[in-house]
Write an enzyme that holds these catalytic residues in place. Structure first.
Site, PDB file in Angstrom:
ATOM      1  N   ASP A 148     -63.528 -25.199  69.914  1.00 17.12           N
ATOM      2  CA  ASP A 148     -63.690 -23.101  70.526  1.00 17.12           C
ATOM      3  C   ASP A 148     -62.784 -22.966  71.387  1.00 17.12           C
ATOM      4  O   ASP A 148     -63.290 -23.882  72.811  1.00 17.12           O
ATOM      5  CB  ASP A 148     -65.365 -23.491  70.892  1.00 17.12           C
ATOM      6  CG  ASP A 148     -65.655 -21.888  70.568  1.00 17.12           C
ATOM      7  OD1 ASP A 148     -64.797 -20.343  70.638  1.00 17.12           O
ATOM      8  OD2 ASP A 148     -66.453 -21.339  69.750  1.00 17.12           O
ATOM      9  N   HIS A 202     -73.890 -18.378  66.660  1.00 15.70           N
ATOM     10  CA  HIS A 202     -74.817 -18.718  67.012  1.00 15.70           C
ATOM     11  C   HIS A 202     -75.064 -17.711  68.635  1.00 15.70           C
ATOM     12  O   HIS A 202     -76.090 -17.880  69.289  1.00 15.70           O
ATOM     13  CB  HIS A 202     -74.227 -20.069  68.389  1.00 15.70           C
ATOM     14  CG  HIS A 202     -72.435 -19.708  68.990  1.00 15.70           C
ATOM     15  ND1 HIS A 202     -71.994 -19.263  67.912  1.00 15.70           N
ATOM     16  CD2 HIS A 202     -72.581 -19.299  70.206  1.00 15.70           C
ATOM     17  CE1 HIS A 202     -70.911 -18.135  68.960  1.00 15.70           C
ATOM     18  NE2 HIS A 202     -71.675 -18.820  70.293  1.00 15.70           N
ATOM     19  N   ASP A 203     -74.941 -16.534  67.504  1.00 18.58           N
ATOM     20  CA  ASP A 203     -75.422 -15.578  68.022  1.00 18.58           C
ATOM     21  C   ASP A 203     -76.070 -14.097  67.496  1.00 18.58           C
ATOM     22  O   ASP A 203     -76.748 -13.256  67.881  1.00 18.58           O
ATOM     23  CB  ASP A 203     -74.231 -14.663  68.454  1.00 18.58           C
ATOM     24  CG  ASP A 203     -72.884 -15.181  69.937  1.00 18.58           C
ATOM     25  OD1 ASP A 203     -73.448 -16.309  70.603  1.00 18.58           O
ATOM     26  OD2 ASP A 203     -71.754 -15.238  69.612  1.00 18.58           O
ATOM     27  N   GLU A 211     -62.011 -14.684  66.582  1.00 19.39           N
ATOM     28  CA  GLU A 211     -62.904 -13.640  67.235  1.00 19.39           C
ATOM     29  C   GLU A 211     -63.074 -12.432  67.100  1.00 19.39           C
ATOM     30  O   GLU A 211     -63.119 -12.353  68.436  1.00 19.39           O
ATOM     31  CB  GLU A 211     -64.740 -14.455  68.340  1.00 19.39           C
ATOM     32  CG  GLU A 211     -65.631 -13.636  67.525  1.00 19.39           C
ATOM     33  CD  GLU A 211     -66.907 -13.692  69.255  1.00 19.39           C
ATOM     34  OE1 GLU A 211     -68.309 -13.982  68.394  1.00 19.39           O
ATOM     35  OE2 GLU A 211     -66.179 -14.024  70.216  1.00 19.39           O
ATOM     36  N   ASP A 246     -62.536 -17.227  71.060  1.00 27.80           N
ATOM     37  CA  ASP A 246     -63.359 -16.657  71.470  1.00 27.80           C
ATOM     38  C   ASP A 246     -63.186 -15.453  72.059  1.00 27.80           C
ATOM     39  O   ASP A 246     -62.037 -15.578  72.326  1.00 27.80           O
ATOM     40  CB  ASP A 246     -64.005 -16.910  72.968  1.00 27.80           C
ATOM     41  CG  ASP A 246     -65.433 -16.531  73.218  1.00 27.80           C
ATOM     42  OD1 ASP A 246     -66.524 -16.661  72.404  1.00 27.80           O
ATOM     43  OD2 ASP A 246     -65.676 -15.752  74.084  1.00 27.80           O
TER      44      ASP A 246
END
Ligand code: GLC
Length: 552
Positions: A97, A317-318, A243, A193
């Site tokens: 990431d 995870h969000d 993302e 990200d």
């Protein structure tokens, strides 16, 4: 871009909550090594690990203070190298990431920047004498005052996450050098990200919104990604996924079209805003099923026609757990989780599954705000109280929407801390770990886990999953999502019933090509009687394949 990209499935690991080799409150890299045989058995091709670099953990590692070092809480560089080698031995690539929209304010660059306006690193960040009205995604102004120099710095996320200034060519070189360091170590890909936020409107204009129009898919973002491609990706076989926050289809085609040399694929979130009433995340709302189909259908057709490539996902995870969100976490948990899995994995793109999704982990039903850890949820709770909600009402919203819903420890077995650790974990376990866990799912050939494994194997077996075009047969139906995927040689039919009430469905004439024969590849109930009309059961899912009869 790797050759297997279109057949690949990626598994997302949140290392803090995955597995603790050292039996501590948080997971670690050796914990991931311990579970590699399981992941290889499942059949996934890549593991994307969320950040484990040195970090003060204000945003669980998305606030990086040193890109080159591993946070000791997760282990050492030797542990990481072991993970790379052990994963590779099993045919699995590791994706890192990369968080380069911002750094932690504890990063050495920011510390240098604080030394004065003429410091070399000052211009690595974004400073202004006066703030504008842009809002942080975690609440409040996006500008923080720095008293020493009398200026404000931009932080689109937490105040400790200072935005980097991509206009500065030296900053860009520093980022690319760091990425090459990891690529040279042998990582197989990168997840980038909030990468579509890196180019800000140089005038820092305002309107009556939170400012997102002035930095989302900003003026130079494609140029920066093309430069990243030249400097880091070119000549390497890397899977890269961006993302993309509040993006558009047109931009995502450009980000992921192979000829543009930017990224392999993109995540977008439009389909996960169907339960945001009037676009507001922190409000309770039922989800708009027709809207969900419309959005996914538009992206399927748009990316196919435009030559882009989607990253497919329900969970990360969000996001709250999908079985709680679009399925039934109660009586029909297993059936609805399988239905959701097939509905997503039948689409065109690269599926991502998030730890625990494969065993139908659900939201843990948080009761008290003290149980939560996530900075965004804690801020939102205070804002909900300030807006006039009482504690019970505010907690009801947090319980449904919090990012911590997906961050509870992975449920491996029915031991005291679910096989995650032998110590009380950093975030509480869900109460159902005694029966919803990997050990139980492995032992049950009819489990959601085995269903996912079959879906992953099908993607490698049938090219139509990668190539076929997409057509939705039930755009307006209140509970059915029926679609086809069609190539010259094959067709798939995916029937998904989003509900528990009895429902019948008849396939319209002409959908099945003349003379083709059918096989049922996967279902969550025993095979129905032959024919093209079904009495669907609660959360029913059917996946058929059609193919021409070969003349003997
Ligand atoms: C991304 C991450 C999220 C993080 C944010 C800021 O959206 O997925 O967890 O808080 O970026 O880095």
């Amino acid at each position: 871009m790797p050759e297997n990209m279109k057949q690949a499935v990626v598994y997302q690991i949140y290392p803090k909550s995955f597995s603790s080799h050292r039996q501590q409150a948080t997971g670690d890299l050796l914990g991931v090594v311990d579970r590699l045989d399981y992941l290889a058995w499942l059949g996934v091709d890549y593991l994307w690990l969320t950040p484990f670099y040195c970090s003060p953990q204000k945003d669980n590692g998305y606030d990086v203070s040193d890109y080159y070092r591993i946070d000791p809480a997760y282990g050492s560089m030797a542990d990481f190298e072991l993970l790379l080698a052990e994963a590779r031995r099993r045919g699995i690539g590791i994706m890192l990431d990369i968080v380069v929209n911002h750094t932690s304010t504890e990063h050495a660059w920011f510390r240098q920047a604080l030394k004065g306006r003429d410091n070399f690193y000052r211009d690595f960040y974004i400073w202004r004498d006066q703030p504008n009205n842009w809002q942080s995604k975690f609440g409040g102004s996006a500008w923080a005052f720095e008293p020493e120099s009398g200026q404000y710095y931009l932080h689109l996320f937490d105040q400790t996450q200072a935005d980097l200034n991509w206009e500065n060519p030296q900053l860009r070189q520093a980022v690319f050098e760091m990425m090459r360091f990891w690529a040279d170590k042998g990582v197989a890909g990168f997840r980038l990200d909030v990468i579509n936020l890196i180019s800000k409107d140089p005038a820092f204009s305002e309107d009556d919104s939170d400012g997102r129009h002035f930095y989302t898919d900003g003026p130079r973002v494609h140029e920066y990604l093309q430069q990243m491609h030249r400097e880091v990706f070119a000549g390497r076989e890397l899977l890269t996924v961006g993302e993309m926050s509040s993006t558009s289809l047109a931009h995502c085609i450009d980000y992921s079209h192979p000829e543009r040399r930017e990224l392999s694929m993109t995540f977008n979130f439009h389909h996960l805003k169907v339960d945001y009433p009037q676009g507001q995340k922190w409000q309770l709302g039922r989800f708009d099923f027709v809207g969900l189909k419309r959005i996914l259908s538009d992206w399927q057709q748009g990316m196919h026609a435009g030559g882009g490539w989607n990253a497919l996902f329900w969970c990360n995870h969000d996001q709250p757990r999908v079985v709680s969100r679009f399925g039934d976490e109660g009586q029909y948990r297993q059936a609805s989780a399988k239905m959701l899995a097939t509905a997503l994995h039948g689409l065109q793109g690269t599926p991502y599954l998030y730890q625990g999704e494969e065993i139908a982990m659900a939201n843990p039903a948080f009761q008290h705000i003290e149980e939560l850890r996530d900075v965004e949820s804690l801020n939102a709770y205070q804002q909900l109280l300030a807006s006039g909600l009482d504690r019970t009402q505010a907690m009801a919203v947090i319980r449904q929407k919090s990012r911590d819903n997906s961050r509870t420890p992975m449920q491996w077995d029915n031991s005291r801390f679910a096989g995650f650790s032998q110590t009380q974990p950093w975030l509480r376990l869900a109460d159902d770990a005694g029966h919803i866990n990997v050990a139980a799912a492995l032992a049950d050939p009819d489990s959601v886990l085995h269903h996912y494994r079959r879906l992953i194997a099908l993607r490698k077996q049938y090219p139509v999953l990668a190539d076929g075009d997409y057509r939705c047969l039930t755009p307006e139906h209140p509970s059915l999502w029926v679609y086809t995927r069609r190539s010259a040689a094959e067709m798939l039919l995916v029937i998904s019933h989003f509900g528990a009430e009895a429902q019948s469905y008849r396939l319209p004439e002409g959908v099945i090509p003349e003379g083709w024969q059918a096989e049922l590849l996967l279902s969550n109930y025993p095979a129905p009687p032959a024919g093209w009309q079904w009495q669907l059961r609660p959360w029913h899912s059917l996946l058929y394949r059609f193919y021409p009869v070969t003349p003997s």
